[in-house]
Write an enzyme that holds these catalytic residues in place. Structure first.
Site, PDB file in Angstrom:
ATOM      1  N   ARG A 144     -10.546   0.008  14.974  1.00  0.00           N
ATOM      2  CA  ARG A 144     -10.462   0.784  13.742  1.00  0.00           C
ATOM      3  C   ARG A 144     -11.470   0.202  12.751  1.00  0.00           C
ATOM      4  NH1 ARG A 144      -4.552   1.453  11.018  1.00  0.00           N
ATOM      5  NH2 ARG A 144      -5.034  -0.673  10.401  1.00  0.00           N
TER       6      ARG A 144
ATOM      7  N   TYR B 172      16.515  29.773   7.632  1.00  0.00           N
ATOM      8  CA  TYR B 172      15.346  30.486   8.146  1.00  0.00           C
ATOM      9  C   TYR B 172      15.301  30.439   9.670  1.00  0.00           C
ATOM     10  CZ  TYR B 172      13.407  30.456   3.420  1.00  0.00           C
ATOM     11  OH  TYR B 172      13.195  30.651   2.095  1.00  0.00           O
TER      12      TYR B 172
ATOM     13  N   LYS C  86       0.851  -1.201   0.000  1.00  0.00           N
ATOM     14  CA  LYS C  86       0.000   0.000   0.000  1.00  0.00           C
ATOM     15  C   LYS C  86       0.887   1.253   0.000  1.00  0.00           C
ATOM     16  CE  LYS C  86      -0.354  -0.263   5.037  1.00  0.00           C
ATOM     17  NZ  LYS C  86      -1.162  -0.813   6.135  1.00  0.00           N
TER      18      LYS C  86
ATOM     19  N   MET D  93      12.480  24.349   1.931  1.00  0.00           N
ATOM     20  CA  MET D  93      11.678  23.592   0.974  1.00  0.00           C
ATOM     21  C   MET D  93      12.547  22.706   0.081  1.00  0.00           C
ATOM     22  SD  MET D  93       8.990  24.983  -1.870  1.00  0.00           S
ATOM     23  CE  MET D  93       7.753  25.531  -0.712  1.00  0.00           C
TER      24      MET D  93
HETATM   25  C1  LIG Z   1      -0.393  -1.902   6.724  1.00  0.00           C
HETATM   26  C2  LIG Z   1      -0.933  -3.180   7.170  1.00  0.00           C
HETATM   27  C3  LIG Z   1      -0.074  -4.268   7.417  1.00  0.00           C
HETATM   28  C4  LIG Z   1       1.434  -4.152   7.385  1.00  0.00           C
HETATM   29  O1  LIG Z   1       1.873  -3.501   8.564  1.00  0.00           O
HETATM   30  P1  LIG Z   1       3.444  -3.335   8.878  1.00  0.00           P
HETATM   31  O2  LIG Z   1       3.489  -2.776  10.243  1.00  0.00           O
HETATM   32  O3  LIG Z   1       3.948  -2.349   7.851  1.00  0.00           O
HETATM   33  O4  LIG Z   1       4.042  -4.659   8.725  1.00  0.00           O
HETATM   34  C5  LIG Z   1      -0.647  -5.489   7.728  1.00  0.00           C
HETATM   35  N1  LIG Z   1      -1.993  -5.629   7.807  1.00  0.00           N
HETATM   36  C6  LIG Z   1      -2.838  -4.586   7.608  1.00  0.00           C
HETATM   37  C7  LIG Z   1      -4.297  -4.801   7.745  1.00  0.00           C
HETATM   38  C8  LIG Z   1      -2.334  -3.328   7.298  1.00  0.00           C
HETATM   39  O5  LIG Z   1      -3.172  -2.311   7.098  1.00  0.00           O
END
Ligand SMILES: *Cc1c(COP(=O)(O)O)cnc(C)c1O
Length: 356
Positions: free
Chosen positions: A130, A252, A35, A300
């Site tokens: 969540r 800055y 992701k 930047m």
């Molecule tokens: C992002 C995610 C992972 C991977 O998590 P890491 O801490 O990067 O290994 C695994 N399962 C779900 C549901 C996630 O959203």
């Protein structure tokens, strides 16, 4: 000449880190989490290096389709599932698996007329609070899906809130096992921290993310401890050198003022490249292979480092922002964040190059 900043992505390191997962969890299938543009490494750059994984997990349907169309035949999972009925149909037509975590998603599956039945990863909320069904509502969600002609199969899944902390996973793992004890389906629960710390969580699938990229999931524990290799090297060069006399400042807000004569290297990298603006004076950085520290406020497009003790440093000297000499986790720690955030934040203007 191009602006010298560059991110390189090591295929060898990706494959090495994937092998670490396979050695730790030899009986589990590996769902490589790619992701967020593969945690900032580029979806395809990562998927190529990880192509012996059994599956890929993404967020967006677009990413899933891109992987399919590029020829990846593994399981592909949408981690938040679909957002409407149209997406569900498209996912089914590409043989993309979906998480189901809510009642509206169950309704979508029930009401759809899919081109082919879809595989579902049914998510339980075991304390992260969540996504997912409460343990006492899980059986009912499962029964409804099991009876739907649109469902090809169900993988049971949850996600831990404290796999990286002392609290651990005992309680949520117990909850998960007891709520699924009458279900013979495959199970998937472990993220990187859980893979590294709790072999008991290596069930039918494991879901590594950050460890594949060579950053630590456990704050304070460096990657060498887990035998992982850094995948991304963020490098640039000095594009100017300044010499400050005692009392002079740089950048800055004059956040750094020299106490004695100080040579400053000006690095072509700033927060518009994804370097954290809140990195304090003293954040580690390497110039010409030597460790030193940043000084002054990150701007930047540029930032500053101390080269007083690196006599040979000059315009054109190589700089490592993070990589092998400067762990991304060390920069993250100095800046009060985690490697995850820094890797994801590298901006599109930074050229990315794949190396063996
Ligand atoms: C992002 C995610 C992972 C991977 O998590 P890491 O801490 O990067 O290994 C695994 N399962 C779900 C549901 C996630 O959203």
């Amino acid at each position: 000449m191009m602006r010298p900043i560059q991110a390189t992505v090591s295929q060898h390191a990706l494959a090495h880190n994937l092998n670490v997962v396979k050695q730790l969890a030899p009986h589990s299938k590996v769902m490589a989490v790619v992701k967020a543009n593969a945690y900032g490494h580029g979806l395809f750059n990562a998927a190529q290096g990880l192509n012996t994984a059994d599956g890929f997990a993404v967020l967006g349907l677009n990413e899933a389709i891109d992987l399919r169309e590029a020829g990846f035949t593994q399981t592909i999972l949408l981690l938040e599932g679909v957002f409407d009925a149209r997406e569900l149909n498209i996912a089914a037509s590409y043989h993309v698996d979906v998480v189901v975590h809510s009642q509206p998603q169950i309704a979508m599956v029930q009401q759809a007329s899919l081109i082919a039945p879809i595989h579902i990863h049914l998510k339980m909320n075991t304390g992260m609070n969540r996504l997912g069904f409460e343990p006492n509502a899980y059986q009912q969600a499962y029964d409804v899906l099991k009876d739907s002609a649109n469902v090809a199969g169900i993988t049971l899944m949850t996600h831990f809130a404290t796999a990286d902390e002392t609290l651990g996973v005992d309680k949520p793992l117990d909850t998960f096992h007891s709520a699924t004890r009458h279900m013979a389906n495959p199970k998937s629960v472990a993220n990187s921290a859980s893979i590294l710390r709790y072999p008991i969580t290596h069930l039918d699938w494991v879901r590594p993310g950050i460890m594949l990229y060579g950053a630590t999931p456990v704050s304070g524990t460096p990657i060498e401890y887990f035998n992982l290799k850094p995948v991304m090297h963020l490098t640039s060069e000095l594009i100017a050198v300044q010499t400050l006399s005692a009392g002079e400042s740089v950048g800055y807000g004059q956040r750094f003022t020299a106490a004695q004569t100080t040579r400053i290297g000006i690095v072509a990298c700033g927060y518009a490249d994804g370097y954290p603006r809140h990195a304090p004076n003293g954040t580690p950085i390497a110039v010409n292979g030597k460790l030193t520290q940043t000084l002054g406020r990150v701007s930047m497009d540029m930032l500053f480092c101390d080269i007083t003790h690196i006599a040979e440093a000059q315009i054109g000297s190589a700089v490592e922002l993070w990589g092998s000499q400067v762990p991304v986790d060390a920069v993250a720690e100095a800046a009060g964040t985690v490697g995850y955030e820094l890797l994801c934040a590298v901006t599109p203007r930074v050229p990315m190059k794949v190396v063996d």
